[in-house]
Design a protein around this motif. Structure first.
Motif, PDB file in Angstrom:
ATOM      1  N   ALA A  87       0.853  -1.199   0.000  1.00 55.83           N
ATOM      2  CA  ALA A  87       0.000   0.000   0.000  1.00 55.83           C
ATOM      3  C   ALA A  87       0.885   1.243   0.000  1.00 55.83           C
ATOM      4  CB  ALA A  87      -0.891  -0.016   1.234  1.00 55.83           C
ATOM      5  N   GLU A  88       0.508   2.222  -0.812  1.00 52.96           N
ATOM      6  CA  GLU A  88       1.187   3.523  -0.811  1.00 52.96           C
ATOM      7  C   GLU A  88       0.275   4.491  -0.079  1.00 52.96           C
ATOM      8  OE1 GLU A  88       3.348   5.927  -0.613  1.00 52.96           O
ATOM      9  OE2 GLU A  88       4.287   5.466  -2.552  1.00 52.96           O
ATOM     10  N   THR A  89       0.767   5.069   0.996  1.00 55.42           N
ATOM     11  CA  THR A  89      -0.104   5.931   1.801  1.00 55.42           C
ATOM     12  C   THR A  89       0.178   7.423   1.563  1.00 55.42           C
ATOM     13  OG1 THR A  89       1.446   5.762   3.623  1.00 55.42           O
ATOM     14  CG2 THR A  89      -0.381   4.210   3.637  1.00 55.42           C
ATOM     15  N   PHE A  90       1.113   7.737   0.701  1.00 55.98           N
ATOM     16  CA  PHE A  90       1.459   9.121   0.344  1.00 55.98           C
ATOM     17  C   PHE A  90       1.741   9.981   1.581  1.00 55.98           C
ATOM     18  CE2 PHE A  90      -1.524   7.521  -2.930  1.00 55.98           C
ATOM     19  CZ  PHE A  90      -0.646   7.477  -3.997  1.00 55.98           C
ATOM     20  N   GLY A  91       2.187   9.360   2.634  1.00 54.50           N
ATOM     21  CA  GLY A  91       2.533  10.108   3.849  1.00 54.50           C
ATOM     22  C   GLY A  91       1.324  10.644   4.603  1.00 54.50           C
ATOM     23  N   ILE A  92       0.115  10.192   4.267  1.00 49.64           N
ATOM     24  CA  ILE A  92      -1.077  10.703   4.966  1.00 49.64           C
ATOM     25  C   ILE A  92      -1.025  10.176   6.405  1.00 49.64           C
ATOM     26  CG2 ILE A  92      -3.627  10.699   5.058  1.00 49.64           C
ATOM     27  CD1 ILE A  92      -3.527  10.243   1.952  1.00 49.64           C
ATOM     28  N   PRO A  93      -0.989  11.095   7.380  1.00 53.52           N
ATOM     29  CA  PRO A  93      -0.822  10.649   8.769  1.00 53.52           C
ATOM     30  C   PRO A  93      -1.919   9.666   9.188  1.00 53.52           C
ATOM     31  CG  PRO A  93      -0.737  13.060   8.624  1.00 53.52           C
ATOM     32  CD  PRO A  93      -1.140  12.558   7.274  1.00 53.52           C
ATOM     33  N   GLY A  94      -1.508   8.614   9.856  1.00 53.21           N
ATOM     34  CA  GLY A  94      -2.460   7.663  10.441  1.00 53.21           C
ATOM     35  C   GLY A  94      -2.880   6.516   9.538  1.00 53.21           C
ATOM     36  N   LEU A  95      -2.692   6.679   8.218  1.00 55.90           N
ATOM     37  CA  LEU A  95      -3.184   5.614   7.316  1.00 55.90           C
ATOM     38  C   LEU A  95      -2.464   4.295   7.561  1.00 55.90           C
ATOM     39  CD1 LEU A  95      -3.819   6.866   3.654  1.00 55.90           C
ATOM     40  CD2 LEU A  95      -5.440   5.945   5.292  1.00 55.90           C
ATOM     41  N   GLN A  96      -1.143   4.392   7.714  1.00 53.90           N
ATOM     42  CA  GLN A  96      -0.352   3.185   7.939  1.00 53.90           C
ATOM     43  C   GLN A  96      -0.808   2.442   9.195  1.00 53.90           C
ATOM     44  OE1 GLN A  96       2.407   2.949   5.585  1.00 53.90           O
ATOM     45  NE2 GLN A  96       2.249   0.805   6.194  1.00 53.90           N
ATOM     46  N   GLN A  97      -1.087   3.213  10.244  1.00 61.06           N
ATOM     47  CA  GLN A  97      -1.429   2.599  11.539  1.00 61.06           C
ATOM     48  C   GLN A  97      -2.877   2.116  11.600  1.00 61.06           C
ATOM     49  OE1 GLN A  97       0.228   5.497  10.991  1.00 61.06           O
ATOM     50  NE2 GLN A  97       0.929   6.369  12.911  1.00 61.06           N
ATOM     51  N   TYR A  98      -3.812   2.917  11.061  1.00 65.64           N
ATOM     52  CA  TYR A  98      -5.225   2.657  11.369  1.00 65.64           C
ATOM     53  C   TYR A  98      -6.048   2.096  10.214  1.00 65.64           C
ATOM     54  CZ  TYR A  98      -3.704   5.587  15.185  1.00 65.64           C
ATOM     55  OH  TYR A  98      -2.993   6.106  16.243  1.00 65.64           O
ATOM     56  N   ALA A  99      -5.513   2.154   8.991  1.00 64.78           N
ATOM     57  CA  ALA A  99      -6.337   1.661   7.879  1.00 64.78           C
ATOM     58  C   ALA A  99      -6.007   0.207   7.572  1.00 64.78           C
ATOM     59  CB  ALA A  99      -6.101   2.519   6.636  1.00 64.78           C
ATOM     60  N   LEU A 100      -7.015  -0.496   7.055  1.00 63.86           N
ATOM     61  CA  LEU A 100      -6.836  -1.887   6.638  1.00 63.86           C
ATOM     62  C   LEU A 100      -6.555  -1.900   5.126  1.00 63.86           C
ATOM     63  CD1 LEU A 100      -9.995  -3.089   8.548  1.00 63.86           C
ATOM     64  CD2 LEU A 100      -7.643  -3.674   9.192  1.00 63.86           C
ATOM     65  N   ASN A 101      -5.886  -2.945   4.650  1.00 60.09           N
ATOM     66  CA  ASN A 101      -5.548  -3.029   3.227  1.00 60.09           C
ATOM     67  C   ASN A 101      -5.985  -4.356   2.636  1.00 60.09           C
ATOM     68  OD1 ASN A 101      -3.797  -0.591   2.914  1.00 60.09           O
ATOM     69  ND2 ASN A 101      -2.679  -1.650   4.534  1.00 60.09           N
ATOM     70  N   ILE A 102      -6.383  -4.313   1.367  1.00 58.40           N
ATOM     71  CA  ILE A 102      -6.755  -5.557   0.663  1.00 58.40           C
ATOM     72  C   ILE A 102      -5.520  -6.026  -0.092  1.00 58.40           C
ATOM     73  CG2 ILE A 102      -8.333  -6.551  -1.042  1.00 58.40           C
ATOM     74  CD1 ILE A 102     -10.236  -4.241  -0.490  1.00 58.40           C
ATOM     75  N   ARG A 103      -4.708  -6.861   0.528  1.00 59.47           N
ATOM     76  CA  ARG A 103      -3.457  -7.236  -0.128  1.00 59.47           C
ATOM     77  C   ARG A 103      -3.166  -8.728  -0.148  1.00 59.47           C
ATOM     78  NH1 ARG A 103      -1.954  -4.579  -3.669  1.00 59.47           N
ATOM     79  NH2 ARG A 103      -0.770  -6.427  -4.112  1.00 59.47           N
ATOM     80  N   SER A 104      -3.683  -9.457   0.817  1.00 56.44           N
ATOM     81  CA  SER A 104      -3.308 -10.868   0.903  1.00 56.44           C
ATOM     82  C   SER A 104      -4.469 -11.626   1.545  1.00 56.44           C
ATOM     83  CB  SER A 104      -2.069 -11.008   1.791  1.00 56.44           C
ATOM     84  OG  SER A 104      -2.385 -10.577   3.104  1.00 56.44           O
ATOM     85  N   ILE A 105      -4.352 -12.941   1.600  1.00 57.76           N
ATOM     86  CA  ILE A 105      -5.402 -13.748   2.229  1.00 57.76           C
ATOM     87  C   ILE A 105      -5.553 -13.316   3.695  1.00 57.76           C
ATOM     88  CG2 ILE A 105      -5.955 -16.102   3.009  1.00 57.76           C
ATOM     89  CD1 ILE A 105      -6.423 -15.850   0.029  1.00 57.76           C
ATOM     90  N   ASN A 106      -4.432 -13.130   4.378  1.00 60.30           N
ATOM     91  CA  ASN A 106      -4.519 -12.761   5.796  1.00 60.30           C
ATOM     92  C   ASN A 106      -5.141 -11.376   5.984  1.00 60.30           C
ATOM     93  OD1 ASN A 106      -3.472 -15.157   6.715  1.00 60.30           O
ATOM     94  ND2 ASN A 106      -1.361 -14.451   6.533  1.00 60.30           N
ATOM     95  N   SER A 107      -4.816 -10.446   5.090  1.00 66.40           N
ATOM     96  CA  SER A 107      -5.373  -9.102   5.261  1.00 66.40           C
ATOM     97  C   SER A 107      -6.883  -9.104   4.994  1.00 66.40           C
ATOM     98  CB  SER A 107      -4.647  -8.079   4.385  1.00 66.40           C
ATOM     99  OG  SER A 107      -5.000  -8.231   3.036  1.00 66.40           O
ATOM    100  N   VAL A 108      -7.352  -9.944   4.064  1.00 67.41           N
ATOM    101  CA  VAL A 108      -8.800  -9.932   3.805  1.00 67.41           C
ATOM    102  C   VAL A 108      -9.582 -10.702   4.880  1.00 67.41           C
ATOM    103  CG1 VAL A 108      -8.504  -9.554   1.325  1.00 67.41           C
ATOM    104  CG2 VAL A 108      -8.933 -11.861   2.125  1.00 67.41           C
TER     105      VAL A 108
END
Ligand code: FAD
Length: 396
Positions: free
Chosen positions: A112-133
């Protein structure tokens, strides 16, 4: 000492699997030792992940065990995580060992590319793998369960999806289909549930045909999705998002689909990269090391206008085939062939029985496009596992 060249393929995604399967087919015994390394012992069909993420399909349907795909007499499979690539030393460091190579194929996919938006890395979920979904699916259900205990917390029932590109649109389509079922299961009034799709660009599905974008927006709006287009997320917190417009949306679920970059390991290895994507030569090799090929989301391939092709499964698959062909040619001392991308089209699902797409220049919508999406999926299964895999994993 053996003089058989050692080919190591990193990542069993679309690019890595296609490279491995083509090498398996083309190479004779003792022409090369091929090793495929992947974090998990399964390959996942990334293009399906929006469904298990929303809970409209089982995660099991989006994965295939690697042992079922490859001939282990011809390809060594190593289940491990790559931690470092050392191109100068021709070595790859794994979490539990080291592999030496003569030729390397990097197909480690994107992040995931978060473009430096504060908090996205920590608090958002990503659709990337079996475990993430699996996590997204469980998280969504849990919000419904929590709401039953604290009915004043409407934020539990507000689902924010950041990004209205391909992945974001496909996910909101599935989520909108799932919500009525969850409402029934948890005795929740559907009017209390909101899906908000936020996109900073001036349109949803940037780069898509405007008429098809309009169709998609209409279908999804009718299903209950609220769009905030041309609206940037300024900050993400555990309690929701703050928008550049000054508006705050309270929510305990933020799924970020707004950006993708190549795997950080390629930058750390010293390859010249733009957002984790390595610019490759016409034969798919890195410009610094002729024995290192890069395929899929980690690679950067330019179109005739000098702009990078967007990272897609279609591109990764074609690169995998071309990369294998060039590896075989190198080993046999034959001339290499330039990679030419054949863009066949694109189809985006909008939930059950609805989709939009352009295939071979022909626009399609609704059931026809949804059928085309299924055909594309079945074709992929056939390519990697023949009829048996189509029958086992294909949905008709
Ligand atoms: P991936 O398929 O991501 O595979 C990378 C592999 O590397 C994975 O198996 C991973 O486990 C492994 N790996 C990663 N890091 C390590 C490590 N450190 N050590 C060991 N193994 C590692 N594209 C389309 O063309 N059409 C679509 O309809 C479409 N829909 C999509 C829907 C969704 C929800 C998403 C997320 C993407 C979609 N895409 C679509 C994009 C497409 O899925 C990607 O472009 C494609 O998966 C890239 O293939 P890849 O081989 O580069 O990497």
């Amino acid at each position: 000492m053996s003089t058989v060249p050692r080919i190591v393929i990193l990542g069993a995604g679309y690019g890595g699997v296609l490279t491995a399967l083509r090498l398996q087919k083309e190479l004779g015994y003792n022409e090369a030792n091929v090793t495929l390394v992947n974090k998990h012992d399964y390959h996942y069909i990334t293009t399906h992940l929006h469904m298990p993420a929303a809970g409209t399909d089982d995660p099991e349907n989006a994965r295939i065990h690697i042992a079922k795909l490859i001939d282990e007499f011809k390809i060594d499979f190593v289940k491990s995580t790559v931690v470092q690539i050392k191109p100068n030393e021709k070595k790859v460091i794994l979490e539990d060992g080291t592999l030496s190579f003569d030729y390397l194929v990097i197909g480690l996919g994107g992040e995931a590319e978060t473009f430096g938006i504060p908090g996205l890395q920590q608090y958002a979920l990503n659709i990337r793998s079996i475990n993430s979904v699996r996590l997204i699916r469980e998280h969504i259900e849990y919000q419904f369960a929590k709401f039953k205990r604290e009915p004043h917390r409407k934020d539990y029932l507000t689902f924010i999806v950041g990004g209205a590109g391909f992945t974001g649109i496909e996910f909101v389509g599935e989520l909108a289909d799932r919500i009525p079922k969850l409402c029934k299961q948890f005795d929740v009034d559907p009017k209390l549930v909101g899906i908000v799709n936020i996109e900073a660009a001036p349109t949803a599905l940037p780069g898509f045909d405007p008429e098809l974008v309009e169709y998609a927006m209409r279908v999804l709006t009718d299903k209950g999705v609220t769009f905030k287009i041309g609206t940037a997320i300024k900050e993400c917190t555990p309690g929701g998002v703050q928008l550049a417009t000054g508006e705050t949306i309270k929510s305990t679920t933020i799924v970020w689909t707004g950006g993708i970059r190549g795997n950080r390991l390629v930058e750390q290895a010293g390859f010249e990269a733009m957002r984790g994507r390595v610019k490759v030569d016409p034969y798919l090799r890195t410009t610094q090391h002729e024995n290192v090929y890069v395929v899929g989301d980690c690679s950067l391939v330019m179109n005739e206008q000098g702009k990078p092709y967007p990272p897609t499964a279609q591109l990764a698959m074609q690169q995998g085939i071309a990369c294998a062909r060039n590896l075989v040619a190198t080993i046999r001392g034959e001339p290499l062939r330039e990679f030419k991308y054949d863009h066949k089209g694109v189809v985006a699902s909008l939930g059950k029985g609805e989709a939009i797409g352009i295939v071979y220049g022909k626009k399609m919508t609704g059931r026809k496009a949804a059928m085309m999406k299924k055909l594309i999926d079945l074709r992929y299964l056939f390519m990697i596992g023949g009829i048996p895999l189509v029958l086992r994993k294909g949905k008709f």
